[in-house]
Design an enzyme around this catalytic site. Structure first.
Site, PDB file in Angstrom:
ATOM      1  N   ASN A  38       0.816  -1.217   0.000  1.00  0.00           N
ATOM      2  CA  ASN A  38       0.000   0.000   0.000  1.00  0.00           C
ATOM      3  C   ASN A  38       0.850   1.268   0.000  1.00  0.00           C
ATOM      4  O   ASN A  38       0.371   2.341   0.395  1.00  0.00           O
ATOM      5  CB  ASN A  38      -0.926   0.006   1.215  1.00  0.00           C
ATOM      6  CG  ASN A  38      -1.800  -1.234   1.267  1.00  0.00           C
ATOM      7  OD1 ASN A  38      -2.423  -1.606   0.292  1.00  0.00           O
ATOM      8  ND2 ASN A  38      -1.834  -1.891   2.419  1.00  0.00           N
ATOM      9  N   HIS A 124     -12.966  -3.260   7.531  1.00  0.00           N
ATOM     10  CA  HIS A 124     -11.701  -3.883   7.922  1.00  0.00           C
ATOM     11  C   HIS A 124     -11.834  -4.537   9.296  1.00  0.00           C
ATOM     12  O   HIS A 124     -12.591  -4.088  10.156  1.00  0.00           O
ATOM     13  CB  HIS A 124     -10.599  -2.821   7.952  1.00  0.00           C
ATOM     14  CG  HIS A 124      -9.218  -3.384   8.054  1.00  0.00           C
ATOM     15  ND1 HIS A 124      -8.638  -3.710   9.261  1.00  0.00           N
ATOM     16  CD2 HIS A 124      -8.315  -3.693   7.095  1.00  0.00           C
ATOM     17  CE1 HIS A 124      -7.427  -4.186   9.047  1.00  0.00           C
ATOM     18  NE2 HIS A 124      -7.192  -4.189   7.742  1.00  0.00           N
ATOM     19  N   GLU A 170     -15.403   2.919   5.658  1.00  0.00           N
ATOM     20  CA  GLU A 170     -14.144   3.170   4.960  1.00  0.00           C
ATOM     21  C   GLU A 170     -14.426   4.057   3.753  1.00  0.00           C
ATOM     22  O   GLU A 170     -15.364   3.796   3.002  1.00  0.00           O
ATOM     23  CB  GLU A 170     -13.513   1.864   4.478  1.00  0.00           C
ATOM     24  CG  GLU A 170     -13.097   0.912   5.581  1.00  0.00           C
ATOM     25  CD  GLU A 170     -12.462  -0.355   5.023  1.00  0.00           C
ATOM     26  OE1 GLU A 170     -11.741  -0.272   3.997  1.00  0.00           O
ATOM     27  OE2 GLU A 170     -12.702  -1.437   5.598  1.00  0.00           O
ATOM     28  N   ASP A 199     -12.904   5.999   8.067  1.00  0.00           N
ATOM     29  CA  ASP A 199     -11.567   5.415   7.930  1.00  0.00           C
ATOM     30  C   ASP A 199     -11.001   5.825   6.570  1.00  0.00           C
ATOM     31  O   ASP A 199     -11.415   5.329   5.525  1.00  0.00           O
ATOM     32  CB  ASP A 199     -11.664   3.893   8.044  1.00  0.00           C
ATOM     33  CG  ASP A 199     -10.303   3.215   7.949  1.00  0.00           C
ATOM     34  OD1 ASP A 199      -9.293   3.912   7.758  1.00  0.00           O
ATOM     35  OD2 ASP A 199     -10.259   1.974   8.048  1.00  0.00           O
TER      36      ASP A 199
END
Length: 377
Positions: A38, A124, A170, A199
């Site tokens: 990432n 997540h 998210e 998030d």
């Protein structure tokens, strides 16, 4: 060592993992071309970021020595928190030792047994774990199913009129790679008097002015109650943070257990993240974002993908198909990981391809060719 029940349970779980093609092991080798991480702007290897870490190591040592309320003030922590708050357009920010530990401390500090969490269904694992620790009532909704979110908000208000409601979403989804319908979610949570924990782990550094995230790009920063972020993706370091109003940060500093009782982020990680953040907010950061966007456009123009961000799932269906596809790409010198249950729901195993500003045109061409000729079983 005379408790066979433990070993029996461990072995039975291992057998079940192998049967379902979801057993994992740490890799023993790495491929030169990675589409697995990432590090979207490739700042983990930027000379200025490495230099900042080395300077902090020389000045402060390898670790933070204790939790921050015990170890005393650290200039690197304070400078980074100030910079993060400025970047996110909030009054304050608070650092945590990892991104995973952030919601484990934040969510239980905000809601409890008389409250409700409305969380997107495929959030997540750290968000689910934070919700479980809070002992709040948990209800799930699909992130694009706003009708269900509205019904859940209304039902919660009727059932628990005095309870608090925390919506958890998210912005850029870590596994599906799609973008949340943030304006509509904010409208619904505001109508219900709920708070929103957004998030931005995967959107930070990529979306918005100076890479400040999806809320910034849409001009909705002031409508988000808490912005959660990470130092371990676009910022190329490690750690997590929450950005919000002064009153909320002061509350979390006193109530978030993973902040109170955990050893603080190493000063070198804070220093490297601050150096990375300075780059993200600069003209160089704009150039890196443009390079990433060019790579995304190149990929989606040559391989069918509905996503506009750096995360692209290639659906395989079964765990075994995903594992076989990943192994095939490994043999071609390409690291594209298989994502299986329990990370994603059963029947949705996939390859997760992550694009970065560091990828060259030749590397993109190689992975596109390999994916087009992938023997999916």
């Amino acid at each position: 060592m005379n408790s066979p029940a433990f070993l029996s349970d461990i072995q039975s779980r291992k057998t079940a993992r192998h049967h379902d093609h979801r057993h994992r092991a740490l890799p023993t080798s790495s491929n030169p071309i990675s589409f697995a991480d990432n590090d979207y702007l490739f700042l983990s290897c930027h000379p200025a970021v490495i230099h900042a870490a080395r300077q902090a190591l020389a000045e402060y040592g390898a670790g933070a020595r204790a939790a921050r309320l015990l170890a005393g003030p650290c200039p690197e922590h304070q400078k980074l928190e100030s910079a993060l708050a400025s970047w996110k357009g909030t009054e304050r920010a608070l650092l945590f030792a990892s991104g995973y530990l952030t919601p484990l401390g934040v969510i239980p500090a905000l809601v409890g047994s008389g409250d409700t969490i409305l969380m997107e269904r495929n959030a997540h694992a750290c968000l689910f774990d934070g919700a479980k620790l809070s002992d709040a009532r948990l209800r799930l909704f699909s992130r694009h199913d706003l009708t269900t979110l509205k019904k859940s908000l209304d039902a919660t208000l009727a059932l628990k009129p005095k309870g608090k409601i925390l919506v958890v979403v998210e912005s850029l989804h870590s596994m599906d790679g799609d973008i949340a319908p943030l304006p509509e979610i904010i409208r619904l949570k505001s109508e219900a008097g709920a708070w929103l924990l957004l998030d931005e782990a995967h959107a930070g550094g990529i979306f918005g002015e100076q890479g400040a995230g999806l809320a910034s790009e849409l001009g909705l920063t002031s409508s988000v109650d808490l912005q959660m972020g990470t130092l371990g993706k676009s910022l190329g370091s490690s750690g997590g943070f929450i950005a919000s109003r002064d009153t909320i940060i002061d509350h979390l500093l006193n109530e978030a257990r993973t902040f109170l009782f955990g050893t603080a982020l190493p000063p070198s990680a804070a220093a490297s993240a601050q150096a990375a953040l300075s780059i993200v907010r600069s003209a160089e950061g704009d150039q890196l974002r443009q390079k990433l966007k060019q790579n995304i456009r190149h990929f989606v123009s040559s391989y069918p993908s509905p996503q506009s961000g750096p995360i692209h799932p290639i659906h395989c269906g079964s765990n075994s198909s995903a594992a076989s596809a990943s192994q095939h790409l490994q043999e071609l010198g390409l690291n594209v990981p298989a994502i299986r249950t329990p990370t994603v729901p059963a029947g949705t195993a996939r390859l997760r391809l992550s694009l970065s500003a560091r990828h060259t045109q030749d590397e993109l061409a190689k992975v596109i060719h390999a994916l087009k000729n992938l023997p999916l079983s």
